[in-house]
Every structure is written in C-alpha cells, then in structure tokens.
Design a protein around this motif. Sequence first.
Motif, PDB file in Angstrom:
ATOM      1  N   SER A   1      24.226  40.761   4.080  1.00 25.01           N
ATOM      2  CA  SER A   1      24.783  40.205   5.307  1.00 25.01           C
ATOM      3  C   SER A   1      23.883  40.494   6.503  1.00 25.01           C
ATOM      4  N   ASN A   2      23.616  39.453   7.288  1.00 22.35           N
ATOM      5  CA  ASN A   2      22.779  39.619   8.476  1.00 22.35           C
ATOM      6  C   ASN A   2      23.595  39.932   9.726  1.00 22.35           C
ATOM      7  N   THR A   3      24.918  40.006   9.581  1.00 24.73           N
ATOM      8  CA  THR A   3      25.789  40.267  10.724  1.00 24.73           C
ATOM      9  C   THR A   3      25.816  41.762  11.026  1.00 24.73           C
ATOM     10  N   PRO A   4      25.426  42.188  12.226  1.00 18.68           N
ATOM     11  CA  PRO A   4      25.532  43.614  12.577  1.00 18.68           C
ATOM     12  C   PRO A   4      26.984  43.994  12.835  1.00 18.68           C
ATOM     13  N   VAL A   5      27.578  44.712  11.913  1.00 23.85           N
ATOM     14  CA  VAL A   5      28.992  45.080  12.016  1.00 23.85           C
ATOM     15  C   VAL A   5      29.111  46.426  12.719  1.00 23.85           C
ATOM     16  N   PRO A   6      29.933  46.542  13.754  1.00 23.38           N
ATOM     17  CA  PRO A   6      30.178  47.848  14.375  1.00 23.38           C
ATOM     18  C   PRO A   6      30.651  48.858  13.327  1.00 23.38           C
ATOM     19  N   LEU A   7      30.066  50.047  13.349  1.00 19.96           N
ATOM     20  CA  LEU A   7      30.336  51.017  12.289  1.00 19.96           C
ATOM     21  C   LEU A   7      30.538  52.409  12.860  1.00 19.96           C
ATOM     22  N   LEU A   8      31.587  53.062  12.380  1.00 20.52           N
ATOM     23  CA  LEU A   8      31.858  54.474  12.645  1.00 20.52           C
ATOM     24  C   LEU A   8      31.722  55.225  11.329  1.00 20.52           C
ATOM     25  N   MET A   9      30.908  56.280  11.314  1.00 20.13           N
ATOM     26  CA  MET A   9      30.722  57.118  10.128  1.00 20.13           C
ATOM     27  C   MET A   9      31.173  58.546  10.417  1.00 20.13           C
ATOM     28  N   SER A  10      31.586  59.247   9.362  1.00 22.12           N
ATOM     29  CA  SER A  10      31.866  60.672   9.474  1.00 22.12           C
ATOM     30  C   SER A  10      31.615  61.318   8.115  1.00 22.12           C
ATOM     31  N   ILE A  11      30.733  62.327   8.094  1.00 19.67           N
ATOM     32  CA  ILE A  11      30.396  63.018   6.853  1.00 19.67           C
ATOM     33  C   ILE A  11      30.239  64.505   7.155  1.00 19.67           C
ATOM     34  N   GLY A  12      30.720  65.344   6.256  1.00 19.15           N
ATOM     35  CA  GLY A  12      30.562  66.786   6.401  1.00 19.15           C
ATOM     36  C   GLY A  12      29.235  67.264   5.845  1.00 19.15           C
ATOM     37  N   THR A  13      28.588  68.163   6.559  1.00 18.01           N
ATOM     38  CA  THR A  13      27.301  68.689   6.083  1.00 18.01           C
ATOM     39  C   THR A  13      27.455  69.535   4.829  1.00 18.01           C
ATOM     40  N   ASP A  14      28.671  70.062   4.569  1.00 24.40           N
ATOM     41  CA  ASP A  14      28.923  70.884   3.387  1.00 24.40           C
ATOM     42  C   ASP A  14      29.817  70.167   2.376  1.00 24.40           C
ATOM     43  N   ASP A  15      29.787  68.838   2.391  1.00 23.23           N
ATOM     44  CA  ASP A  15      30.587  68.051   1.455  1.00 23.23           C
ATOM     45  C   ASP A  15      30.149  68.381   0.024  1.00 23.23           C
ATOM     46  N   PRO A  16      31.072  68.867  -0.837  1.00 19.86           N
ATOM     47  CA  PRO A  16      30.681  69.244  -2.197  1.00 19.86           C
ATOM     48  C   PRO A  16      30.536  68.060  -3.150  1.00 19.86           C
ATOM     49  N   LEU A  17      30.994  66.871  -2.742  1.00 14.74           N
ATOM     50  CA  LEU A  17      30.942  65.701  -3.615  1.00 14.74           C
ATOM     51  C   LEU A  17      29.904  64.676  -3.174  1.00 14.74           C
ATOM     52  N   VAL A  18      29.680  64.546  -1.884  1.00 13.88           N
ATOM     53  CA  VAL A  18      28.684  63.619  -1.352  1.00 13.88           C
ATOM     54  C   VAL A  18      27.574  64.461  -0.728  1.00 13.88           C
ATOM     55  N   ASN A  19      26.429  64.485  -1.369  1.00 14.12           N
ATOM     56  CA  ASN A  19      25.336  65.358  -0.935  1.00 14.12           C
ATOM     57  C   ASN A  19      24.772  64.883   0.394  1.00 14.12           C
ATOM     58  N   TRP A  20      24.816  65.752   1.397  1.00 12.34           N
ATOM     59  CA  TRP A  20      24.305  65.418   2.726  1.00 12.34           C
ATOM     60  C   TRP A  20      22.851  64.940   2.665  1.00 12.34           C
ATOM     61  N   ASN A  21      22.063  65.533   1.790  1.00  6.28           N
ATOM     62  CA  ASN A  21      20.634  65.217   1.687  1.00  6.28           C
ATOM     63  C   ASN A  21      20.329  64.096   0.711  1.00  6.28           C
ATOM     64  N   GLY A  22      21.363  63.537   0.073  1.00  6.16           N
ATOM     65  CA  GLY A  22      21.141  62.462  -0.876  1.00  6.16           C
ATOM     66  C   GLY A  22      20.535  62.963  -2.176  1.00  6.16           C
ATOM     67  N   GLY A  23      19.941  62.023  -2.935  1.00  2.00           N
ATOM     68  CA  GLY A  23      19.344  62.354  -4.220  1.00  2.00           C
ATOM     69  C   GLY A  23      20.120  61.724  -5.360  1.00  2.00           C
TER      70      GLY A  23
ATOM     71  N   ALA B   1      22.688  61.458  -8.093  1.00  2.00           N
ATOM     72  CA  ALA B   1      23.970  62.102  -8.360  1.00  2.00           C
ATOM     73  C   ALA B   1      24.077  62.483  -9.831  1.00  2.00           C
ATOM     74  N   LYS B   2      24.502  63.715 -10.084  1.00  2.00           N
ATOM     75  CA  LYS B   2      24.593  64.206 -11.467  1.00  2.00           C
ATOM     76  C   LYS B   2      25.661  63.455 -12.255  1.00  2.00           C
ATOM     77  N   ARG B   3      26.735  63.043 -11.587  1.00  2.00           N
ATOM     78  CA  ARG B   3      27.853  62.442 -12.308  1.00  2.00           C
ATOM     79  C   ARG B   3      27.537  61.056 -12.848  1.00  2.00           C
ATOM     80  N   ASN B   4      26.677  60.287 -12.148  1.00  2.00           N
ATOM     81  CA  ASN B   4      26.456  58.905 -12.585  1.00  2.00           C
ATOM     82  C   ASN B   4      25.000  58.455 -12.517  1.00  2.00           C
ATOM     83  N   GLY B   5      24.102  59.328 -12.083  1.00  2.00           N
ATOM     84  CA  GLY B   5      22.693  58.985 -12.072  1.00  2.00           C
ATOM     85  C   GLY B   5      22.273  58.014 -10.996  1.00  2.00           C
TER      86      GLY B   5
END
Length: 287
Positions: A151-173, A175-179
């Motif tokens: 989509s080329n439409t710029p959609v207004p976006l609000l994000m919120s992520i915890g730096t110590d989230d145990p399921l979503v790695n802040w630094n990416g990479g 994922a062990k669960r699904n590769g």
Amino acid sequence: GKLRHDGLDRTYLYFIPPDTTKNSKLPLVLLLHDGLGSGAKVLRDTTLPSLAERHRFILLAPDGVNETWNDGRDGYISNGKSDADDVGFLLTLLKSMIMNNNADPNHIFITGISNGGMMAYRMICDRGDLFAGAAAFSATMPRAWFRDCHSNTPVPLLMSIGTDDPLVNWNGGVAKRNGVDMASAMDTFTFFQVRAGCKSTDRTEVPDLSPLDKSSVTQLSGKSCAAPIVFFVVNGGGHQWLNHQGVTGLQVLLGNVNRDLDSGQVIWEFFQYLDRKTTKTNQKAVP
C-alpha cells in the motif's frame, strides 16, 4: 455476530452506542486480540469499551481461527496456527459494518496487540487506503514486509513496545518459535516514518506517574510527516497493553505493565482527529 467467510463461520463481538439513529455515521475501531486470545478477552484488557460508550464510536472485536490471526509471517502457518483468509474476513466484516451498522467509511481504525498488532500491520500494508489510522502494541514487522508492504497510502500509526518484552525481541532477529526474521522495534518505527516522509523525530519523556511499575515511557514522534507516526517506547516494559485492565497474574511471564499511560486513552486520543479523506492529517492527532 456470525459471518460466513471462506467456508468458515466466523464470530465477532461489537458495541454500538445507545440511541444511535438509523442514519447516524459513527467511527469504528477494529480491535484484534493476541495469539491464544479472543474478542471477549481483549475487550476486558483495555478501557476501549468504556471509551466507546463515552465518545460514541463502534467497537468491533472479532475472533481469529484457533485463537490466532494469519498475519502473514513466513513459517507461521506451517507451525499449525491458522491458514484462514483473515484479510478477506476482516474486509468483509468491515463492509458489513459500514452497510448495516452505522460505521463511517472515512473513520475506520484498526488496533491490536502481539499477533493482533502484526495483523494490523498486515492490514495497513495490504489495504492502507481503507484505514484512517492504526495502532499496534507489542508487535514488530517481519523484515520481508519491508519489501512486500504494497500500500502506498501513508497511514497514521501509533506504536508501543516494551524494551524488555519476552516474546517480541526489541532488537529483532530470527524468532526461535517459527524461524521468521523479525525487524527490530526501531527499524519498524523507521520504516513507517520513511513511508510517511517524516523529516525528523521529536523525543519526549512521559512523566513517570507510577514509579512502582518498574518502567517508564519515552515518546518518539515523527515531524513534518504526511501522516503522524508516534512510538511509545516502554523502558523496562513487557508484552503488555499500557495500564493492562485484565488479570495481571501473568506478569511473571509477560513482563512489567506500565501504568503511566492508558492504552485505550492514547489510542482514542490518537484516532479521534483522523479522517481518511485528509491527505495531510490533522496534527492534533499526535498526543
């Protein structure tokens, strides 16, 4: 309600404010649950239900198949979660709400957490032209979507992520669960800033009103953007809604709940000034 789509009987919960007349057109917020969740559960997790009644918007909380959204991550389907046509289901459901339940097509919004947040990213990548705004919590983007977000439409976006989230790695990479190769939180934010043409970023420290919650919030806001892009970085935060309203016994597994902000409140404050017809979105939308 029930909706037959792609051979499946899909279910959803919705709230329409009392005394809504036949010809009224109201904003609609599509609320997507996390993996292993449901529409009923996610309605208990935030203050959006009370806000929907107070501010008169429709709140729609559908159910994923097998408590899961097919959010398009490579490898996710192969892990036996869901191969349902969720994009088609949600589009059909929104069309029904517009035709039959007073939803204003120029004020359709989408939000979700975790698997639901990733599904929200998928929806604005596939059909960004339909949404006046989006909000994603505890969710980053697969790196492949940087190429495949059509989509080329710029959609207004609000994000919120915890730096110590145990399921979503802040630094990416990978994922062990699904590769799946996931982007970092900051790369996800930067991707949407670039798409919206933001020239720079403002940084603000949110007042630490609840020091006992072991977390704080830094707000990053894109400047001079075609659509507002805002990121609440929850320093020390876990895999949680801001001011989570449900059972908090899972905090040991999911990490800290920040109480300085309220997810429902910041979502609606972000959405309420947005309009799909407006190319240069009203900057009041930035909290």
